[in-house]
Motif scaffolding. Sequence first.
Motif, PDB file in Angstrom:
ATOM      1  N   THR A   1      -8.917   0.425  12.788  1.00  0.00           N
ATOM      2  CA  THR A   1      -8.045   1.384  13.480  1.00  0.00           C
ATOM      3  C   THR A   1      -8.084   1.216  14.993  1.00  0.00           C
ATOM      4  OG1 THR A   1      -9.833   3.023  13.450  1.00  0.00           O
ATOM      5  CG2 THR A   1      -8.223   3.102  11.656  1.00  0.00           C
TER       6      THR A   1
ATOM      7  N   ILE B   1       2.521   2.397   2.411  1.00  0.00           N
ATOM      8  CA  ILE B   1       2.476   3.040   3.726  1.00  0.00           C
ATOM      9  C   ILE B   1       3.886   3.116   4.298  1.00  0.00           C
ATOM     10  CG2 ILE B   1       1.627   2.789   6.099  1.00  0.00           C
ATOM     11  CD1 ILE B   1      -0.838   1.364   4.879  1.00  0.00           C
TER      12      ILE B   1
ATOM     13  N   PRO C   1      -1.031   4.748  10.321  1.00  0.00           N
ATOM     14  CA  PRO C   1      -2.406   4.877   9.840  1.00  0.00           C
ATOM     15  C   PRO C   1      -2.671   3.998   8.626  1.00  0.00           C
ATOM     16  CG  PRO C   1      -1.489   7.031  10.345  1.00  0.00           C
ATOM     17  CD  PRO C   1      -0.351   6.046  10.454  1.00  0.00           C
ATOM     18  N   GLU C   2      -3.797   3.305   8.651  1.00  0.00           N
ATOM     19  CA  GLU C   2      -4.283   2.464   7.548  1.00  0.00           C
ATOM     20  C   GLU C   2      -3.546   1.136   7.415  1.00  0.00           C
ATOM     21  OE1 GLU C   2      -4.728   4.526   3.837  1.00  0.00           O
ATOM     22  OE2 GLU C   2      -5.262   6.404   4.813  1.00  0.00           O
ATOM     23  N   THR C   3      -2.593   0.843   8.316  1.00  0.00           N
ATOM     24  CA  THR C   3      -1.916  -0.456   8.231  1.00  0.00           C
ATOM     25  C   THR C   3      -2.861  -1.573   8.636  1.00  0.00           C
ATOM     26  OG1 THR C   3       0.288   0.452   8.622  1.00  0.00           O
ATOM     27  CG2 THR C   3      -0.035  -1.868   9.124  1.00  0.00           C
TER      28      THR C   3
ATOM     29  N   LYS D   1       0.817  -1.216   0.000  1.00  0.00           N
ATOM     30  CA  LYS D   1       0.000   0.000   0.000  1.00  0.00           C
ATOM     31  C   LYS D   1       0.853   1.270   0.000  1.00  0.00           C
ATOM     32  CE  LYS D   1      -3.698  -2.110   2.786  1.00  0.00           C
ATOM     33  NZ  LYS D   1      -4.393  -2.022   4.103  1.00  0.00           N
TER      34      LYS D   1
END
Length: 246
Positions: free
Chosen positions: A163, A30, A157-159, A28
């Motif tokens: 959340t 990230i 964030p978003e891993t 992604k």
Amino acid sequence: MRIDVLTLFPNMFEGPMTDSIIGKAAEKEIVTITTTNFREFADNKHKTVDDYPFGGGAGMLLKAQPIVDAIGNIETNYPETKKRIILMDPAGKKYDQALAEELAEEEHLVFICGHYEGYDERIKEFITDEISIGDFILTGGELSAMVIIDSVVRLLPETLGNTLSSQTDSFSTGLLEHPQYTRPRDFRGMEVPDVLVSGNHAKIEEWQEKESLRKTWQKRPDLLDALTLTKQQEAWLEEFKKAEKK
């Protein structure tokens, strides 16, 4: 986030850093994780990175030059990023969740993984942090660097798909995570607590908080020393203690 790892054994990172949550985070974009063999920066024809210690002693020490030049190469290639340059060292600060959360706020982490008996002390003039994952000795710093990378990347964030997952993990709140259950409701005579299937969210949250406290008190009471408990938590703690004496 960008992560650079300086190591003599980059192949060790191929599996752990490309699978599971970390692999998905990399897909992604990230996080970007790059390993560099600092032997490539040795300034002698034999690419030697270690030598005998002055004053004598057992084993070999990593020389300062290859590692410092490898750090300099990263600085040259990424001059715009603010870096935390982390030396994995048994004498370093003991790693915990609070430090993981701190590192997760950074934009660029550089890990130095040692081997042999240690480092030339002068390497420490070029780092920002010395970190240890515990009071035990490993063959090298690679495994401990992987542990830290895993614990940091999952906080980005978003891993994680949910959340709340990282926010409610053990240690993130100061307490161990409460017991959890999934289907079936009755597994070989062991049933899920009624409150968890009641649909009463306020009661469920209260149960979770109480059971987190109970679990921490039973398994890691030392963690409670660093917490300021609410009046309700103090009352629960007294309840636990009285029940134990019966």
